[in-house]
Design a protein around this motif. Structure first.
Motif, PDB file in Angstrom:
ATOM      1  N   ASP A 111      40.111  36.325  47.284  1.00  0.00           N
ATOM      2  CA  ASP A 111      40.354  36.789  48.654  1.00  0.00           C
ATOM      3  C   ASP A 111      41.848  36.881  48.896  1.00  0.00           C
ATOM      4  OD1 ASP A 111      40.572  37.210  51.412  1.00  0.00           O
ATOM      5  OD2 ASP A 111      38.819  35.967  51.852  1.00  0.00           O
ATOM      6  N   GLY A 112      42.355  38.107  49.066  1.00  0.00           N
ATOM      7  CA  GLY A 112      43.784  38.326  49.257  1.00  0.00           C
ATOM      8  C   GLY A 112      44.358  37.721  50.521  1.00  0.00           C
ATOM      9  N   LEU A 113      43.505  37.369  51.488  1.00  0.00           N
ATOM     10  CA  LEU A 113      43.975  36.735  52.725  1.00  0.00           C
ATOM     11  C   LEU A 113      44.102  35.220  52.587  1.00  0.00           C
ATOM     12  CD1 LEU A 113      42.073  38.557  55.613  1.00  0.00           C
ATOM     13  CD2 LEU A 113      44.512  38.570  55.153  1.00  0.00           C
ATOM     14  N   CYS A 114      43.569  34.664  51.502  1.00  0.00           N
ATOM     15  CA  CYS A 114      43.558  33.203  51.345  1.00  0.00           C
ATOM     16  C   CYS A 114      44.962  32.679  51.046  1.00  0.00           C
ATOM     17  CB  CYS A 114      42.610  32.811  50.219  1.00  0.00           C
ATOM     18  SG  CYS A 114      42.520  31.025  49.976  1.00  0.00           S
ATOM     19  N   ILE A 115      45.319  31.592  51.743  1.00  0.00           N
ATOM     20  CA  ILE A 115      46.617  30.935  51.508  1.00  0.00           C
ATOM     21  C   ILE A 115      46.429  29.471  51.114  1.00  0.00           C
ATOM     22  CG2 ILE A 115      47.979  32.496  52.949  1.00  0.00           C
ATOM     23  CD1 ILE A 115      47.806  30.342  55.195  1.00  0.00           C
ATOM     24  N   ASN A 116      45.213  29.105  50.698  1.00  0.00           N
ATOM     25  CA  ASN A 116      44.982  27.734  50.227  1.00  0.00           C
ATOM     26  C   ASN A 116      45.726  27.559  48.904  1.00  0.00           C
ATOM     27  OD1 ASN A 116      44.051  25.298  49.216  1.00  0.00           O
ATOM     28  ND2 ASN A 116      41.953  25.630  49.887  1.00  0.00           N
ATOM     29  N   PRO A 117      46.701  26.643  48.842  1.00  0.00           N
ATOM     30  CA  PRO A 117      47.470  26.471  47.611  1.00  0.00           C
ATOM     31  C   PRO A 117      46.600  26.156  46.396  1.00  0.00           C
ATOM     32  CG  PRO A 117      48.483  25.238  49.402  1.00  0.00           C
ATOM     33  CD  PRO A 117      47.174  25.759  49.906  1.00  0.00           C
ATOM     34  N   ARG A 118      45.426  25.557  46.632  1.00  0.00           N
ATOM     35  CA  ARG A 118      44.521  25.260  45.517  1.00  0.00           C
ATOM     36  C   ARG A 118      43.942  26.531  44.895  1.00  0.00           C
ATOM     37  NH1 ARG A 118      40.989  19.965  47.004  1.00  0.00           N
ATOM     38  NH2 ARG A 118      42.727  18.632  47.589  1.00  0.00           N
ATOM     39  N   HIS A 119      43.992  27.630  45.625  1.00  0.00           N
ATOM     40  CA  HIS A 119      43.448  28.894  45.131  1.00  0.00           C
ATOM     41  C   HIS A 119      44.530  29.821  44.578  1.00  0.00           C
ATOM     42  CE1 HIS A 119      39.680  28.608  47.947  1.00  0.00           C
ATOM     43  NE2 HIS A 119      39.874  27.527  47.224  1.00  0.00           N
ATOM     44  N   LEU A 120      45.787  29.403  44.677  1.00  0.00           N
ATOM     45  CA  LEU A 120      46.902  30.251  44.260  1.00  0.00           C
ATOM     46  C   LEU A 120      47.549  29.700  42.999  1.00  0.00           C
ATOM     47  CD1 LEU A 120      48.568  30.748  47.767  1.00  0.00           C
ATOM     48  CD2 LEU A 120      46.880  32.216  46.653  1.00  0.00           C
ATOM     49  N   ARG A 121      47.974  30.610  42.141  1.00  0.00           N
ATOM     50  CA  ARG A 121      48.704  30.205  40.936  1.00  0.00           C
ATOM     51  C   ARG A 121      49.546  31.378  40.464  1.00  0.00           C
ATOM     52  NH1 ARG A 121      44.289  32.512  38.860  1.00  0.00           N
ATOM     53  NH2 ARG A 121      44.358  33.376  36.782  1.00  0.00           N
ATOM     54  N   TRP A 122      50.522  31.094  39.612  1.00  0.00           N
ATOM     55  CA  TRP A 122      51.328  32.143  39.011  1.00  0.00           C
ATOM     56  C   TRP A 122      50.601  32.648  37.766  1.00  0.00           C
ATOM     57  CZ3 TRP A 122      54.593  34.012  42.159  1.00  0.00           C
ATOM     58  CH2 TRP A 122      55.279  33.202  43.069  1.00  0.00           C
ATOM     59  N   ALA A 123      50.527  33.952  37.614  1.00  0.00           N
ATOM     60  CA  ALA A 123      49.848  34.544  36.461  1.00  0.00           C
ATOM     61  C   ALA A 123      50.527  35.857  36.102  1.00  0.00           C
ATOM     62  CB  ALA A 123      48.374  34.799  36.791  1.00  0.00           C
ATOM     63  N   PHE A 124      50.348  36.275  34.860  1.00  0.00           N
ATOM     64  CA  PHE A 124      50.815  37.594  34.453  1.00  0.00           C
ATOM     65  C   PHE A 124      49.894  38.640  35.062  1.00  0.00           C
ATOM     66  CE2 PHE A 124      52.618  35.076  30.923  1.00  0.00           C
ATOM     67  CZ  PHE A 124      53.942  35.483  31.030  1.00  0.00           C
ATOM     68  N   HIS A 125      50.398  39.850  35.174  1.00  0.00           N
ATOM     69  CA  HIS A 125      49.629  40.941  35.789  1.00  0.00           C
ATOM     70  C   HIS A 125      48.269  41.113  35.103  1.00  0.00           C
ATOM     71  CE1 HIS A 125      48.888  44.605  37.994  1.00  0.00           C
ATOM     72  NE2 HIS A 125      48.619  45.216  36.855  1.00  0.00           N
ATOM     73  N   LYS A 126      48.261  41.043  33.777  1.00  0.00           N
ATOM     74  CA  LYS A 126      47.021  41.225  33.022  1.00  0.00           C
ATOM     75  C   LYS A 126      45.998  40.149  33.393  1.00  0.00           C
ATOM     76  CE  LYS A 126      45.526  42.388  28.376  1.00  0.00           C
ATOM     77  NZ  LYS A 126      45.959  42.642  27.011  1.00  0.00           N
ATOM     78  N   GLU A 127      46.458  38.903  33.555  1.00  0.00           N
ATOM     79  CA  GLU A 127      45.559  37.814  33.972  1.00  0.00           C
ATOM     80  C   GLU A 127      45.028  38.058  35.386  1.00  0.00           C
ATOM     81  OE1 GLU A 127      47.304  33.761  32.127  1.00  0.00           O
ATOM     82  OE2 GLU A 127      48.745  34.935  33.310  1.00  0.00           O
ATOM     83  N   ASN A 128      45.905  38.522  36.264  1.00  0.00           N
ATOM     84  CA  ASN A 128      45.522  38.790  37.644  1.00  0.00           C
ATOM     85  C   ASN A 128      44.473  39.909  37.688  1.00  0.00           C
ATOM     86  OD1 ASN A 128      45.569  38.404  40.400  1.00  0.00           O
ATOM     87  ND2 ASN A 128      47.534  39.389  40.719  1.00  0.00           N
ATOM     88  N   GLU A 129      44.666  40.948  36.894  1.00  0.00           N
ATOM     89  CA  GLU A 129      43.689  42.041  36.834  1.00  0.00           C
ATOM     90  C   GLU A 129      42.359  41.554  36.265  1.00  0.00           C
ATOM     91  OE1 GLU A 129      44.057  45.160  38.200  1.00  0.00           O
ATOM     92  OE2 GLU A 129      45.857  44.231  38.988  1.00  0.00           O
ATOM     93  N   ALA A 130      42.399  40.652  35.291  1.00  0.00           N
ATOM     94  CA  ALA A 130      41.157  40.084  34.737  1.00  0.00           C
ATOM     95  C   ALA A 130      40.416  39.280  35.811  1.00  0.00           C
ATOM     96  CB  ALA A 130      41.467  39.208  33.524  1.00  0.00           C
ATOM     97  N   ASP A 131      41.179  38.557  36.650  1.00  0.00           N
ATOM     98  CA  ASP A 131      40.567  37.826  37.776  1.00  0.00           C
ATOM     99  C   ASP A 131      39.863  38.798  38.722  1.00  0.00           C
ATOM    100  OD1 ASP A 131      41.412  35.363  36.925  1.00  0.00           O
ATOM    101  OD2 ASP A 131      42.948  35.105  38.467  1.00  0.00           O
ATOM    102  N   LYS A 132      40.498  39.934  38.991  1.00  0.00           N
ATOM    103  CA  LYS A 132      39.910  40.916  39.908  1.00  0.00           C
ATOM    104  C   LYS A 132      38.583  41.445  39.361  1.00  0.00           C
ATOM    105  CE  LYS A 132      44.316  42.436  41.818  1.00  0.00           C
ATOM    106  NZ  LYS A 132      45.275  43.554  41.929  1.00  0.00           N
ATOM    107  N   ILE A 133      38.519  41.654  38.061  1.00  0.00           N
ATOM    108  CA  ILE A 133      37.262  42.106  37.446  1.00  0.00           C
ATOM    109  C   ILE A 133      36.211  41.018  37.586  1.00  0.00           C
ATOM    110  CG2 ILE A 133      36.160  42.689  35.247  1.00  0.00           C
ATOM    111  CD1 ILE A 133      38.879  44.064  34.508  1.00  0.00           C
ATOM    112  N   LEU A 134      36.606  39.782  37.325  1.00  0.00           N
ATOM    113  CA  LEU A 134      35.697  38.635  37.449  1.00  0.00           C
ATOM    114  C   LEU A 134      35.152  38.497  38.876  1.00  0.00           C
ATOM    115  CD1 LEU A 134      34.611  36.079  35.910  1.00  0.00           C
ATOM    116  CD2 LEU A 134      36.567  34.874  36.863  1.00  0.00           C
ATOM    117  N   HIS A 135      36.025  38.712  39.873  1.00  0.00           N
ATOM    118  CA  HIS A 135      35.623  38.574  41.276  1.00  0.00           C
ATOM    119  C   HIS A 135      34.973  39.834  41.839  1.00  0.00           C
ATOM    120  CE1 HIS A 135      39.149  35.662  41.233  1.00  0.00           C
ATOM    121  NE2 HIS A 135      38.068  34.921  41.308  1.00  0.00           N
ATOM    122  N   GLY A 136      35.051  40.924  41.111  1.00  0.00           N
ATOM    123  CA  GLY A 136      34.503  42.185  41.606  1.00  0.00           C
ATOM    124  C   GLY A 136      35.355  42.811  42.698  1.00  0.00           C
ATOM    125  N   THR A 137      36.663  42.561  42.650  1.00  0.00           N
ATOM    126  CA  THR A 137      37.547  43.099  43.692  1.00  0.00           C
ATOM    127  C   THR A 137      38.450  44.221  43.179  1.00  0.00           C
ATOM    128  OG1 THR A 137      39.160  41.349  43.236  1.00  0.00           O
ATOM    129  CG2 THR A 137      37.580  40.949  45.024  1.00  0.00           C
TER     130      THR A 137
END
Length: 193
Positions: A111-137
């Motif tokens: 969820d791009g609106l989420c600001i819970n620090p437990r849900h945020l982390r630093w990642a490379f673009h490729k990892e972030n895109e893989a997360d989006k596929i996993l979440h269906g976003t």
């Protein structure tokens, strides 16, 4: 001789004297609705956003904490002038600076609106895109704003590709030859078999 004046309906927002453009709103209010889900949406005073961030202390929850001061058209919390998006500011505050210039903020919740620090982390673009596929976003296929075809139409084009010429397919689906060729070659709609 001047003809009778054409009367156009006014914007339905109280006090707005502009002509209605879409959904009963003028162009400006319609744009605000599209960008912020609210025809009265718009800029949040920087002071209000900064004050919220300065007083933000996350509780010990694993639930999403959504940015309360409006969203940007891209689905993230509205940018704070000179500071960035809220999720970027919170990630820097609780996880430090990004390890490199190639890192971006990734949401484990999707969820791009989420600001819970437990849900945020630093990642490379490729990892972030893989997360989006996993979440269906991911914005691929019919969810892409530029999509001219449905999944069913893409499958039909691919099944007819060897039987009908490209021109006939383009005419049938009212799209360009280039789009037909991209669908057939799987340069677009890669998410479909």
């Amino acid at each position: 001789m001047v003809g009778p004046a054409t009367i156009y309906p006014l914007c339905s927002v109280d006090g707005c004297m502009k002509g209605a453009h879409a959904r009963g709103w003028c162009g400006a209010h319609y744009y605000r609705w599209r960008m912020h889900d609210d025809p009265l949406g718009g800029r949040i005073p920087n002071g209000e956003a900064v004050q919220f961030l300065d007083s933000f202390t996350p509780n010990a929850t694993d639930e999403c904490i959504l940015w309360p001061l409006g969203k940007h058209g891209n689905g993230y919390g509205r940018r704070i002038s000179g500071r960035g998006y809220p999720h970027q500011i919170i990630c820097r505050r609780y996880h430090g600076a990004p390890p490199s210039a190639s890192h971006e903020v990734a949401h484990s919740c999707g969820d791009g609106l989420c600001i819970n620090p437990r849900h945020l982390r630093w990642a490379f673009h490729k990892e972030n895109e893989a997360d989006k596929i996993l979440h269906g976003t991911t914005l691929d296929g019919a969810r892409c704003g530029a999509a001219k075809l449905t999944e069913q139409e893409v499958m039909e084009i691919r099944s007819l590709a060897g039987q009908l010429p490209t021109k006939e397919l383009a005419d049938r689906f009212r799209i360009s030859h280039g789009t037909i060729n991209a669908v057939k070659a799987r340069r677009t709609w890669k998410n479909l078999p």
